[in-house]
Scaffold this motif. Structure first.
Motif, short mmCIF file in Angstrom:
data_model
loop_
_atom_site.label_atom_id
_atom_site.label_comp_id
_atom_site.label_asym_id
_atom_site.label_seq_id
_atom_site.Cartn_x
_atom_site.Cartn_y
_atom_site.Cartn_z
N GLU A 96 8.33 2.11 -14.56
CA GLU A 96 8.60 2.31 -13.14
C GLU A 96 7.52 1.68 -12.25
N LEU A 97 6.41 1.28 -12.84
CA LEU A 97 5.29 0.77 -12.07
C LEU A 97 5.20 -0.75 -12.16
N THR A 98 4.97 -1.38 -11.04
CA THR A 98 4.66 -2.80 -11.00
C THR A 98 3.39 -2.98 -10.17
N VAL A 99 2.76 -4.12 -10.34
CA VAL A 99 1.55 -4.42 -9.58
C VAL A 99 1.77 -5.70 -8.79
N LEU A 100 1.52 -5.61 -7.50
CA LEU A 100 1.53 -6.79 -6.65
C LEU A 100 0.10 -7.06 -6.20
N MET A 101 -0.24 -8.32 -6.07
CA MET A 101 -1.60 -8.68 -5.70
C MET A 101 -1.61 -9.53 -4.44
N VAL A 102 -2.57 -9.22 -3.60
CA VAL A 102 -2.78 -10.00 -2.38
C VAL A 102 -4.07 -10.78 -2.57
N VAL A 103 -3.95 -12.08 -2.66
CA VAL A 103 -5.10 -12.97 -2.87
C VAL A 103 -5.58 -13.46 -1.52
N THR A 104 -6.83 -13.16 -1.18
CA THR A 104 -7.38 -13.59 0.10
C THR A 104 -8.35 -14.74 -0.04
N GLU A 123 4.70 -14.12 -9.75
CA GLU A 123 5.79 -14.58 -8.89
C GLU A 123 5.32 -14.51 -7.44
N ALA A 124 5.28 -15.65 -6.78
CA ALA A 124 4.87 -15.67 -5.38
C ALA A 124 5.92 -14.96 -4.53
N VAL A 125 5.45 -14.06 -3.68
CA VAL A 125 6.33 -13.34 -2.75
C VAL A 125 6.19 -13.93 -1.35
N ARG A 126 4.95 -14.14 -0.93
CA ARG A 126 4.65 -14.83 0.33
C ARG A 126 3.45 -15.73 0.09
N LEU A 127 3.52 -16.97 0.49
CA LEU A 127 2.41 -17.90 0.35
C LEU A 127 1.83 -18.16 1.73
N GLY A 128 0.54 -17.91 1.85
CA GLY A 128 -0.12 -18.10 3.13
C GLY A 128 -1.09 -16.96 3.41
N ALA A 206 4.73 -2.06 2.63
CA ALA A 206 6.05 -2.40 2.11
C ALA A 206 6.59 -3.67 2.76
N SER A 207 6.37 -3.83 4.05
CA SER A 207 6.79 -5.06 4.72
C SER A 207 5.99 -6.26 4.24
N LEU A 208 4.69 -6.09 4.11
CA LEU A 208 3.82 -7.17 3.65
C LEU A 208 4.23 -7.64 2.27
N LEU A 209 4.54 -6.68 1.37
CA LEU A 209 4.87 -7.01 -0.02
C LEU A 209 6.35 -7.31 -0.22
N ASN A 210 7.14 -7.17 0.84
CA ASN A 210 8.60 -7.39 0.77
C ASN A 210 9.23 -6.47 -0.28
N LEU A 211 8.97 -5.18 -0.17
CA LEU A 211 9.47 -4.23 -1.14
C LEU A 211 10.88 -3.75 -0.76
N ALA A 212 11.65 -3.40 -1.79
CA ALA A 212 12.94 -2.77 -1.57
C ALA A 212 12.72 -1.33 -1.11
N THR A 213 13.76 -0.70 -0.60
CA THR A 213 13.65 0.65 -0.06
C THR A 213 13.16 1.64 -1.11
N THR A 214 13.57 1.46 -2.35
CA THR A 214 13.21 2.41 -3.41
C THR A 214 11.85 2.11 -4.03
N GLN A 215 11.20 1.02 -3.63
CA GLN A 215 9.89 0.66 -4.17
C GLN A 215 8.80 1.22 -3.26
N LEU A 216 8.01 2.13 -3.80
CA LEU A 216 7.06 2.90 -2.99
C LEU A 216 5.63 2.53 -3.34
#
Length: 227
Positions: A96-104, A123-128, A206-216
């Motif tokens: 049930e767990l995933t990890v998203l990373m924000v590279v600065t 998997e790139a979600v947002r580039l920039g 959630a907006s930054l990571l582009n998560l679905a409604t059920t992804q918390l």
């Protein structure tokens, strides 16, 4: 309750708890985020952890706030994520767990942006550059200025709540806590520094990571090299 009713109730509860947090006064303009994408970046294959005594790692493990002002290498990032996740159990064996990373701070092959981790690739979600949005999402925005990578632990309520009662909402956070402890131990074993972060606005993350409604989003973890 049906599975759908359980899922909707947990999503509503999570959102209600999030509204008890006073968000940052920094502006969060969702329309100014980099566009959503779906590109895959190969990560280096993980290597064995350094040979260190577990009691030493356990005693040395702690939150640290003094990373070096340098990017984190792709090999280091791959090792941290692989070893932390591969040894992280979840209730019922449900992933049930995933990890998203924000590279600065970019490091070949990862540029700045948001990525979803999968074994051996990202998997790139947002580039920039999303630093301003990230600062506006955290209650302590200074983490963005000193750490090159922030990891977000995300729990998907859909799969476990199709099987378990609504009470499993608590267990999701227990599972996330186990993973965060693994992140601390692996980080310490590798000679890196990290710090768990619970102070953030879920809706903005959630907006930054582009998560679905059920992804918390349930926890974050700042990661870097020692200063």
């Amino acid at each position: 309750m049906t599975a759908l009713e359980r899922i909707e109730a947990v999503v509503s509860l999570h959102a209600a708890l999030d509204r008890t947090v006073s968000p940052s006064e920094r502006p969060f303009d969702e329309g100014a985020l980099p566009p959503v994408t779906s590109e895959f970046v190969e990560l280096p294959a993980p290597t064995p952890l350094p040979a260190r005594d577990f009691p030493d790692i356990l005693q040395a493990r702690r939150s640290r706030y003094n990373p070096a002002a340098v990017a984190l290498g792709a090999v280091e990032l791959s090792n941290v994520l692989h070893h932390s996740l591969v040894s992280s159990p979840t209730a019922g064996g449900i992933r049930e767990l995933t990890v998203l990373m924000v590279v600065t701070q970019p490091s070949d092959p990862l540029g700045v942006g948001v990525y979803r981790y999968a074994p051996d690739r990202a998997e790139a979600v947002r580039l920039g550059d999303v630093r301003e949005h990230l600062r506006a999402s955290l209650l302590q925005p200074e983490f963005v200025d000193v750490f090159p990578v922030l990891l977000f632990v995300v729990a998907d309520a859909e799969a476990p709540l199709e099987k378990y009662a609504m009470r499993h909402y608590r267990t999701m956070h227990v599972d996330a806590g186990v993973l965060v402890q693994n992140l601390y131990l692996v980080t310490e074993a590798m000679g890196l520094v990290g710090c768990a972060i619970a102070g953030f606005t879920d809706a903005r993350v959630a907006s930054l990571l582009n998560l679905a409604t059920t992804q918390l989003p349930v926890m974050a973890f700042a990661l870097g090299r020692p200063g």
